[in-house]
Write a protein that holds these residues in place. Structure first.
Motif, short mmCIF file in Angstrom:
data_model
loop_
_atom_site.label_atom_id
_atom_site.label_comp_id
_atom_site.label_asym_id
_atom_site.label_seq_id
_atom_site.Cartn_x
_atom_site.Cartn_y
_atom_site.Cartn_z
N ASP A 1 39.48 37.64 46.19
CA ASP A 1 38.45 36.86 45.53
C ASP A 1 39.00 35.50 45.15
O ASP A 1 40.14 35.38 44.70
N GLN A 3 39.45 32.44 42.79
CA GLN A 3 39.40 32.16 41.35
C GLN A 3 39.97 30.78 41.09
O GLN A 3 40.95 30.37 41.69
N GLY A 26 43.13 32.90 46.03
CA GLY A 26 42.13 33.41 46.95
C GLY A 26 41.80 32.52 48.12
O GLY A 26 40.94 32.86 48.94
#
Length: 130
Positions: A1, A3, A26
């Motif tokens: 992910d 961030q 990420g």
């Protein structure tokens, strides 16, 4: 992910200094332009300063030129915004944002992408008292 973690906001008197940090994860840091945007109460979001993750080339808004300095540390995947000689009009929520770098697009144009950046972090509040 992906961030973008921003930190460093606070309350400071006019003429003082703060340093904001934005740590990215990420995505490939060198492939992106990372920058700072701000939104003051009742005002539109505006671009402050952006920097290329690959070579450190940057662009700043006229309102902060000579007072704010953006820099990056690729090893730490972090972009900094050193803010000196702060003014009450610098009071705003500051957001860190990133977009994939395209060499055909001038960095100064990316400062205008107040809603078009690919990734946004949560803001950090900077309050400058007079």
């Amino acid at each position: 992910d992906v961030q973008l973690q921003a930190s460093g906001g606070g309350v400071v008197q006019a003429g003082g200094s703060l340093r904001l940090s934005c740590t990215a994860s990420g995505f490939t840091f060198d492939d992106y332009v990372i920058g700072w945007f701000r939104e003051a109460p009742g005002a539109e979001r505006e671009g402050v300063s952006v920097i290329s993750g690959s070579d450190g080339v940057n662009s700043n808004a006229e309102s902060v030129e000579g007072r704010f300095t953006i820099s990056s540390d690729g090893a730490k995947r972090t972009v900094y915004l050193q803010m000196n000689n702060l003014k009450p009009e610098d009071t705003a929520v500051y957001y860190c944002a990133a977009v994939r770098w395209n060499p055909a697009i001038p960095l100064a144009m990316i400062l205008l992408w107040t809603r078009g950046m690919e990734y946004w972090g949560k803001g950090t509040l900077v309050t400058v008292s007079s």
